[in-house]
Design an enzyme around this catalytic site. Structure first.
Site, PDB file in Angstrom:
ATOM      1  N   HIS A  61       5.354 114.168 130.525  1.00  0.00           N
ATOM      2  CA  HIS A  61       4.264 114.485 129.786  1.00  0.00           C
ATOM      3  C   HIS A  61       4.605 113.512 128.474  1.00  0.00           C
ATOM      4  O   HIS A  61       3.659 112.611 127.763  1.00  0.00           O
ATOM      5  CB  HIS A  61       3.778 115.844 129.416  1.00  0.00           C
ATOM      6  N   GLU A  62       5.846 113.791 127.917  1.00  0.00           N
ATOM      7  CA  GLU A  62       6.131 113.152 126.723  1.00  0.00           C
ATOM      8  C   GLU A  62       6.426 111.764 126.785  1.00  0.00           C
ATOM      9  O   GLU A  62       6.058 110.815 126.076  1.00  0.00           O
ATOM     10  CB  GLU A  62       7.491 113.812 125.998  1.00  0.00           C
ATOM     11  N   HIS A 108       3.211 109.941 126.389  1.00  0.00           N
ATOM     12  CA  HIS A 108       2.874 109.388 124.967  1.00  0.00           C
ATOM     13  C   HIS A 108       3.534 108.366 124.490  1.00  0.00           C
ATOM     14  O   HIS A 108       3.005 107.403 123.756  1.00  0.00           O
ATOM     15  CB  HIS A 108       3.319 110.623 123.964  1.00  0.00           C
TER      16      HIS A 108
HETATM   17 ZN   LIG Z   1       1.509 115.836 124.452  1.00  0.00          ZN
END
Ligand SMILES: [Zn+2]
Length: 224
Positions: free
Chosen positions: A97-98, A101
């Site tokens: 998830h990171e 980003h």
């Molecule tokens: Zn996030």
């Protein structure tokens, strides 16, 4: 004033506790299940970064539990020890998830740029809306109360812009986990559940702020 506000405080507190409990439970559950490849969160997210054109992104350790984040200023994933070195489905989900980003930053994903542009004004607004709100009431100055509502509105807009950025990072992570990661279906299912629970905390936060914003708007009308 106090009756309506009390209700909002109670609803917000219950919602917050439910959302926090749900992410903690879901995370803890999948933190016990290792991914089939035997890799760590760092290793899988590194492969994702390389595969999606963000190979220049660094990976660092941050203290705490579930403190993981991506910082565009140093272009590093800051992963908690547990998720960086751990090889559970939950660790891989959070790390990817990171990485999502970081990929957003690498490709110039618009909602992320809008969110970043809002950070300075949001910091100012979140530090000053409460003081303005209570000072406005204390001195019976409706203009100051309205200013407070606008300042709080800025923090609400920031929370709302955060939602698509978070959903998109999770969608990128899940697409990688299912498509190009070589991980099995169990990893995908677990990651989907962990990231859905994490997204719920953002939705709950935005919902709480929306309620509070409506209540504050009502206060400016009662006084007219
Ligand atoms: Zn996030």
């Amino acid at each position: 004033m106090s009756g309506g506000y009390l209700l909002i405080v109670i609803i917000s507190t219950v919602l917050g506790i439910l959302a926090q409990g749900y992410i903690q439970r879901t995370y803890s559950q999948w933190a016990q299940i290792p991914v089939s490849t035997g890799e760590t969160g760092e290793q899988v997210s590194r492969r994702m970064l390389n595969q999606l054109g963000a190979s220049s992104v660094g990976i660092a350790t941050v203290a705490g539990r579930l403190t993981d984040h991506y910082d565009p200023r140093d272009n590093n994933l800051h992963l908690s020890q547990e998720n960086r070195m751990g090889g559970s489905v939950a660790s891989v989900a959070v790390a990817c998830h990171e990485a999502g980003h970081a990929v957003q930053n690498a490709i110039g994903y618009k909602p992320m740029q809008i969110r970043a542009a809002l950070v300075p004004v949001t910091n100012l607004a979140s530090q000053s809306w409460m003081l303005a709100f209570y000072a406005g009431f204390m001195f019976n100055m409706l203009g100051i109360v309205r200013l407070a509502v606008i300042l709080f509105g800025v923090t609400l807009v920031f929370q709302l812009v955060t939602l698509p950025v978070e959903f998109d990072a999770s969608a990128r992570a899940l697409s990688f986990i299912r498509g190009g990661s070589g991980l099995d279906e169990t990893a995908f299912e677990g990651a989907r559940k962990v990231l859905f629970a994490a997204a719920l905390t953002y939705v709950a936060g935005a919902l709480m702020s929306s309620l509070q914003f409506l209540w504050m708007l009502g206060q400016t009308r009662d006084r007219r």
